[in-house]
Design a protein around this motif. Structure first.
Motif, PDB file in Angstrom:
ATOM      1  N   TYR A  70       0.834  -1.207   0.000  1.00  0.00           N
ATOM      2  CA  TYR A  70       0.000   0.000   0.000  1.00  0.00           C
ATOM      3  C   TYR A  70       0.867   1.254   0.000  1.00  0.00           C
ATOM      4  O   TYR A  70       0.665   2.165  -0.804  1.00  0.00           O
ATOM      5  N   LEU A  71       1.864   1.313   0.896  1.00  0.00           N
ATOM      6  CA  LEU A  71       2.693   2.509   1.009  1.00  0.00           C
ATOM      7  C   LEU A  71       3.501   2.773  -0.259  1.00  0.00           C
ATOM      8  O   LEU A  71       3.633   3.925  -0.684  1.00  0.00           O
ATOM      9  N   LEU A  72       4.036   1.716  -0.872  1.00  0.00           N
ATOM     10  CA  LEU A  72       4.821   1.902  -2.088  1.00  0.00           C
ATOM     11  C   LEU A  72       3.957   2.328  -3.271  1.00  0.00           C
ATOM     12  O   LEU A  72       4.379   3.120  -4.104  1.00  0.00           O
ATOM     13  N   ARG A  73       2.761   1.799  -3.352  1.00  0.00           N
ATOM     14  CA  ARG A  73       1.862   2.175  -4.449  1.00  0.00           C
ATOM     15  C   ARG A  73       1.330   3.586  -4.276  1.00  0.00           C
ATOM     16  O   ARG A  73       1.048   4.273  -5.246  1.00  0.00           O
ATOM     17  N   LYS A  74       1.189   4.021  -3.033  1.00  0.00           N
ATOM     18  CA  LYS A  74       0.637   5.338  -2.716  1.00  0.00           C
ATOM     19  C   LYS A  74       1.691   6.444  -2.823  1.00  0.00           C
ATOM     20  O   LYS A  74       1.345   7.619  -2.893  1.00  0.00           O
ATOM     21  N   ARG A  75       2.941   6.074  -2.870  1.00  0.00           N
ATOM     22  CA  ARG A  75       4.040   7.043  -2.913  1.00  0.00           C
ATOM     23  C   ARG A  75       3.854   8.011  -4.081  1.00  0.00           C
ATOM     24  O   ARG A  75       3.552   7.597  -5.196  1.00  0.00           O
ATOM     25  N   LYS A  76       4.058   9.311  -3.834  1.00  0.00           N
ATOM     26  CA  LYS A  76       3.806  10.329  -4.855  1.00  0.00           C
ATOM     27  C   LYS A  76       4.939  10.472  -5.867  1.00  0.00           C
ATOM     28  O   LYS A  76       4.709  10.647  -7.049  1.00  0.00           O
ATOM     29  N   VAL A  77       6.186  10.410  -5.432  1.00  0.00           N
ATOM     30  CA  VAL A  77       7.306  10.689  -6.327  1.00  0.00           C
ATOM     31  C   VAL A  77       7.543   9.541  -7.310  1.00  0.00           C
ATOM     32  O   VAL A  77       7.438   9.706  -8.501  1.00  0.00           O
ATOM     33  N   VAL A  78       7.880   8.364  -6.809  1.00  0.00           N
ATOM     34  CA  VAL A  78       8.119   7.208  -7.678  1.00  0.00           C
ATOM     35  C   VAL A  78       7.335   6.018  -7.118  1.00  0.00           C
ATOM     36  O   VAL A  78       7.876   5.236  -6.337  1.00  0.00           O
ATOM     37  N   PRO A  79       6.076   5.871  -7.495  1.00  0.00           N
ATOM     38  CA  PRO A  79       5.306   4.732  -6.986  1.00  0.00           C
ATOM     39  C   PRO A  79       5.913   3.408  -7.453  1.00  0.00           C
ATOM     40  O   PRO A  79       6.488   3.328  -8.532  1.00  0.00           O
TER      41      PRO A  79
END
Length: 158
Positions: A70-79
């Protein structure tokens, strides 16, 4: 205390309690609003995979893998939409927990966090059934590091 309960489907419920570690940093919350509820549509929007540990007693790895996905997919800069390995997280949790050896089921959530902090986490596809940290796996894992984690004082929750 090791819970040896099983569900109707045969899943083991054996999460181990966290032990005190004086090297831990205490969590000091910032003043940000935490939503009371996060709608299921948000999780669907990020296409977080639903993981099933089956009868394996690896809930620490599977639970943390869901959070990481979830956190990696939600990341704004480099999902990062590549699914991470719950098996690697569980393997590392058994390496860093406080119990001797690895011939037992279950581990602690903090041990899984320590493993992620020290090694990163590889993609699910790279993690082999032999559960070995190969050069390819460790090179991939360091691209998904954990920045920091803190102990929460459970006696002082606001």
């Amino acid at each position: 205390m090791d819970l040896k309960l099983k569900t109707q489907k045969g899943h083991r419920l054996n999460v181990r309690p966290d032990t005190l570690d004086f090297r831990d940093r205490m969590f000091e919350p910032t003043l940000v609003e935490v939503p009371v509820r996060i709608d299921l549509a948000l999780y669907k929007k990020y296409r977080v995979p639903v993981l099933d540990q089956g009868k394996e007693g690896a809930c620490t790895g599977y639970g943390l893998a869901s959070v990481v996905n979830y956190l990696l997919r939600k990341r704004k800069v480099v999902p990062d939409k590549i699914g991470v390995s719950p098996g690697m997280l569980y393997y590392l949790a058994k390496r860093y927990d406080e119990w001797p050896g690895e011939n037992y089921d279950g581990s602690s959530p903090r041990a899984a966090m320590k493993g992620w902090h020290k090694h990163g986490i590889s993609s699910h596809k790279l993690w082999t059934k032999e559960r070995k940290l190969t050069r390819e796996i460790t090179s991939d894992a360091v691209t998904r590091p954990l920045g920091a984690y803190y102990r929460v004082n459970h006696k002082d929750l606001v």
